[in-house]
Design an enzyme around this catalytic site. Sequence first.
Site, mmCIF file in Angstrom:
data_model
loop_
_atom_site.group_PDB
_atom_site.id
_atom_site.type_symbol
_atom_site.label_atom_id
_atom_site.label_comp_id
_atom_site.label_asym_id
_atom_site.label_seq_id
_atom_site.Cartn_x
_atom_site.Cartn_y
_atom_site.Cartn_z
ATOM 1 N N SER A 1 0.697 -9.816 -0.378
ATOM 2 C CA SER A 1 0.479 -8.369 -0.373
ATOM 3 C C SER A 1 0.797 -7.693 0.952
ATOM 4 C CB SER A 1 -0.969 -8.056 -0.766
ATOM 5 O OG SER A 1 -1.879 -8.675 0.136
ATOM 6 N N LYS B 1 0.805 -1.222 0.000
ATOM 7 C CA LYS B 1 0.000 0.000 0.000
ATOM 8 C C LYS B 1 0.838 1.273 0.000
ATOM 9 C CE LYS B 1 -4.410 -1.400 0.448
ATOM 10 N NZ LYS B 1 -5.539 -0.920 -0.376
#
Length: 388
Positions: A324, A82
């Site tokens: 992720s 992110k």
Amino acid sequence: MRNSWSGGVFFDISRSRAAMPDAGRATASKEPDVSDVVVTVADVLAAQARLRRYLPPTPMHHAERFGVMLKLENLQRTGSYKVRGALNALLAARERGDQRPVIAASAGNHAQGLAWAAYRLGVQAITVMPHGAPENKIAGVAHWGATVRQHGDSYDEAFAFARELADQNDYRFLSAFDDPDVIAGQGTVGIEIAPHAPDVVIVPIGGGGLASGVALALKSQGVRVVGAQVEGVDSMVRALQGDTRAINPVASLADGVRVKVPGFLTRRLCASLLDDVVIVREAELRETVVRLALEENIIAEGAGALALAAGRRVAGKRKCAVVSGGNIDAAVLARLLSEVRPRPPRKPRRRTQELQPVEPTTAAPSTAPIALDAPEARQPVTEEEYTW
């Protein structure tokens, strides 16, 4: 986009292209028009040029017991991919002369990425996180000096409150996924994967920012891109089928992808670029988190292990799954390790052809002098580039 067999259910996601609403965050009857918003490969390449000064590439890992290459974004700054989108958005805003404070809603990872990026660039940042967000993620946001506000019991309630604060105070609202600069930043994951020549890349989907960016970066290379969602947390799949109503996501280990309504810009991109979307059962996700820890010594959060959990349903000779994020609560991981008993891994295949023994050779020692290359001069590193 083809029909996809996923977890016992066929998903016909090809018909979503005909009537694709576009971006923001609203009910199906009030969807904003972003038909003029364009995100291209050029935007992803521009993001890579901005980010390379601040974020070194994350490693690739061949998980032999899974038969999959792993892109380890759990080793990224703040423990998640992110930070790529948040940092690219702030850098792009600085190029445009936008110096406003930034506010965002996040279940944790986007907030941490924004806090780190704002700290690095000297920008004021406010994050709105739902009640029940993991304590380690809240602490990570506060560590980098961002203001933390907690509101609501879901991402979407935190989103609505953050938008209200942005309108009242003239803050810049930065979506966790439905923003062109954020999508381009996440796409740099795909650029780093491309040199390893996978034939298929699997990415987790919450709001769709990572899937959209990676697909933008890789589709021109002939790489298949497959999304992964959790059963009961499948708002993107429903939206691609034409059901744009908000869902009530079930409780899941993958808290980072519990989104009621996916992005409208990301939905348009996913409809045109993704090859399939696979649905994973919660039990499979829990087992994958434990197997990663025990067999590969890799710590992944629930959403971080989602792509790998979907890998068994995706065909390919050179599969790559994006891990992720790795921001999992220690108590949650300890409970999983004590409760989940994973199946034993598949035994390695024997080679069909035996290796021929190599006859030892005796060669006369060479009397020629060995030339040693002079060490290369190291380039000076600026403080801005690698001072963390």
